[in-house]
Enzyme design. Sequence first.
Site, mmCIF file in Angstrom:
data_model
loop_
_atom_site.group_PDB
_atom_site.id
_atom_site.type_symbol
_atom_site.label_atom_id
_atom_site.label_comp_id
_atom_site.label_asym_id
_atom_site.label_seq_id
_atom_site.Cartn_x
_atom_site.Cartn_y
_atom_site.Cartn_z
ATOM 1 N N ARG A 71 -77.853 -24.714 -1.402
ATOM 2 C CA ARG A 71 -76.739 -24.241 -1.913
ATOM 3 C C ARG A 71 -76.935 -23.831 -3.572
ATOM 4 O O ARG A 71 -76.146 -23.170 -3.776
ATOM 5 C CB ARG A 71 -75.493 -26.100 -2.037
ATOM 6 C CG ARG A 71 -74.267 -25.487 -2.922
ATOM 7 C CD ARG A 71 -74.271 -25.414 -3.630
ATOM 8 N NE ARG A 71 -74.350 -26.381 -4.692
ATOM 9 C CZ ARG A 71 -74.501 -26.447 -6.022
ATOM 10 N NH1 ARG A 71 -74.402 -24.877 -6.723
ATOM 11 N NH2 ARG A 71 -75.054 -26.763 -6.865
ATOM 12 N N THR A 126 -77.576 -17.565 -19.410
ATOM 13 C CA THR A 126 -78.616 -18.787 -20.416
ATOM 14 C C THR A 126 -79.513 -18.169 -20.853
ATOM 15 O O THR A 126 -80.827 -17.713 -20.651
ATOM 16 C CB THR A 126 -78.842 -20.527 -19.524
ATOM 17 O OG1 THR A 126 -77.754 -20.545 -19.179
ATOM 18 C CG2 THR A 126 -79.889 -21.490 -20.076
ATOM 19 N N HIS A 166 -80.462 -21.214 -25.845
ATOM 20 C CA HIS A 166 -78.196 -21.045 -26.228
ATOM 21 C C HIS A 166 -78.704 -21.510 -24.726
ATOM 22 O O HIS A 166 -78.164 -20.622 -23.407
ATOM 23 C CB HIS A 166 -77.680 -19.733 -26.394
ATOM 24 C CG HIS A 166 -78.641 -18.800 -27.897
ATOM 25 N ND1 HIS A 166 -77.862 -19.804 -29.058
ATOM 26 C CD2 HIS A 166 -79.114 -18.159 -28.533
ATOM 27 C CE1 HIS A 166 -78.432 -19.305 -30.087
ATOM 28 N NE2 HIS A 166 -79.416 -18.251 -29.301
ATOM 29 N N TRP A 192 -83.535 -19.765 -16.518
ATOM 30 C CA TRP A 192 -83.368 -20.761 -15.964
ATOM 31 C C TRP A 192 -81.956 -19.913 -14.717
ATOM 32 O O TRP A 192 -80.927 -21.103 -14.698
ATOM 33 C CB TRP A 192 -82.681 -22.039 -16.398
ATOM 34 C CG TRP A 192 -83.551 -22.994 -17.251
ATOM 35 C CD1 TRP A 192 -83.862 -23.816 -17.642
ATOM 36 C CD2 TRP A 192 -84.978 -23.722 -16.458
ATOM 37 N NE1 TRP A 192 -84.872 -24.520 -18.897
ATOM 38 C CE2 TRP A 192 -84.842 -24.173 -17.534
ATOM 39 C CE3 TRP A 192 -85.182 -23.707 -14.724
ATOM 40 C CZ2 TRP A 192 -86.241 -25.495 -17.031
ATOM 41 C CZ3 TRP A 192 -86.255 -24.725 -14.616
ATOM 42 C CH2 TRP A 192 -86.868 -25.624 -15.924
ATOM 43 N N PHE A 251 -67.503 -17.683 -17.914
ATOM 44 C CA PHE A 251 -66.420 -18.970 -18.736
ATOM 45 C C PHE A 251 -65.896 -19.159 -16.831
ATOM 46 O O PHE A 251 -65.254 -19.767 -15.471
ATOM 47 C CB PHE A 251 -65.761 -19.411 -18.970
ATOM 48 C CG PHE A 251 -66.604 -19.614 -20.296
ATOM 49 C CD1 PHE A 251 -68.071 -19.703 -19.879
ATOM 50 C CD2 PHE A 251 -66.075 -20.645 -21.638
ATOM 51 C CE1 PHE A 251 -68.849 -20.090 -21.189
ATOM 52 C CE2 PHE A 251 -66.635 -20.928 -22.680
ATOM 53 C CZ PHE A 251 -67.801 -20.672 -22.292
ATOM 54 N N ALA A 299 -67.735 -21.055 -9.242
ATOM 55 C CA ALA A 299 -68.918 -22.024 -8.961
ATOM 56 C C ALA A 299 -68.698 -23.579 -9.017
ATOM 57 O O ALA A 299 -69.178 -24.264 -8.234
ATOM 58 C CB ALA A 299 -70.110 -21.265 -9.856
ATOM 59 N N GLY A 335 -89.980 -48.876 -1.528
ATOM 60 C CA GLY A 335 -91.337 -48.189 -1.889
ATOM 61 C C GLY A 335 -91.230 -46.925 -0.536
ATOM 62 O O GLY A 335 -91.579 -45.642 -1.444
ATOM 63 N N GLU A 392 -74.527 -25.571 -15.507
ATOM 64 C CA GLU A 392 -72.731 -24.692 -15.499
ATOM 65 C C GLU A 392 -72.042 -25.872 -15.578
ATOM 66 O O GLU A 392 -71.501 -25.903 -15.810
ATOM 67 C CB GLU A 392 -72.789 -24.452 -14.015
ATOM 68 C CG GLU A 392 -73.653 -23.587 -13.508
ATOM 69 C CD GLU A 392 -73.033 -22.924 -11.856
ATOM 70 O OE1 GLU A 392 -71.795 -23.637 -11.576
ATOM 71 O OE2 GLU A 392 -73.803 -22.625 -11.484
#
Length: 423
Positions: free
Chosen positions: A120, A162, A166, A195, A274, A280, A379, A402
């Site tokens: 996704r 990103t 920051h 990322w 933004f 998203a 388990g 996000e």
Amino acid sequence: MYKTLSSRAARRLAQRSPVSQLSRRSVATFDWKDPLGAQGLYTEEETAIAETAEQYCQEKLLPRVLEAYRKEEYDKRILEEMGELGFLGSSIQGYGCAGVSSVATGLITRAVERVDSGYRSGFSVQSSLAMGGIAEFGSEEQKEKFLPPMAQGKMVGCFGLTEPNHGSDPGSMESVAKPHPSKEGYYSLSGTKTWITNSPIADVLLVWAKLQETGKIRGFLIERSQCPPGTLETPKIGDKNGLRASITGMIQMDEVPVPKEMMFPEVQGLKGPFSCLNNARYGIAWGVIGALEDAISRAREYALERKQFKGNPIAKYQLVQKKLADASTDAAYGIMAAYQVGRLKDEGKHAPEMISMIKRQNCDRALIGARNLQEIFGGNAASDEYHIGRHVSNLFVTQTYEGQSDIHSLILGRAITGIQAFV
């Protein structure tokens, strides 16, 4: 003093026969897969789209996911397959996109994340962040150039906001765009993003940077094929604990030359990124419920088959039933909330804080629900063949990226009180 029924309404009520009153009572049975009857709210087109998405995801994505997660490999052909079905940028009007409702797009997202949050993530970065940003803020030339091939999955996009220093504070970004010293009509972009889903395979990179002249944040479209050697690197980030079926990387820019016509023409500041993130986040609110629903289905099946204590299925026991009831309730409420915001979104009546609310709530409840359901497996939850551990690891990431849930709490707190808590 209480108002009474009008005389006309009172007569109608009195004339109603016992049979007609009985006929109004529900004769429906509870459907654990759709507890609050959300299916009845969708249009015929939305239902058909949801069925197509479910069939594709279960037949084509599910058989791949375990190997992809184990090896941390993403099959780029998935985007082409989704493009053939019209899934990419599906809510965008024109440019080879389907132009369907926000709810329909949410149903696609839910089906994809029912298989895996990483799948996704790759889908929503392409559709909502990269394509969505171009559709909303790009020039006509940018839209015509990039959206049709991206809608087909022939061109892969990513979204660079990103930075290493920051994350929740993008306004302090260090990436900078300045007039290119040797190329007239070009900017030179330098800085690092991290990322970034899809960056190692991206053909077009939507990057946000500050203009050196004004300090204003602007959006730029970088075409990998046009970058001189050594100016752009997108190394993969490996050894992740979650979203291993998607590909994540960095964007390292060292005086990347970008034509001025590849800068978004008007949007300035954080409004641009933004707005893209809100689209998203809306999809994430649908998607995480798909992951939770898969966890519920697998936990239910396991609890009915697993026998303990004199041969009883563990589904017989109260603690197991409570875990299933809690998760099912959260999933049902989450779908109804996402549906409502989707309808408002298409009518132009949604506030950004609504999306913060459903992103935060659905991510938090999906993670809590999946973690609790994981306990039903005992388990065996440690084995990836049961899928539940993968969902839990993925859902931690969705709750974090996000806009981490605490940040969305502050967004909502600001809207409620009128007081800014970020600074």
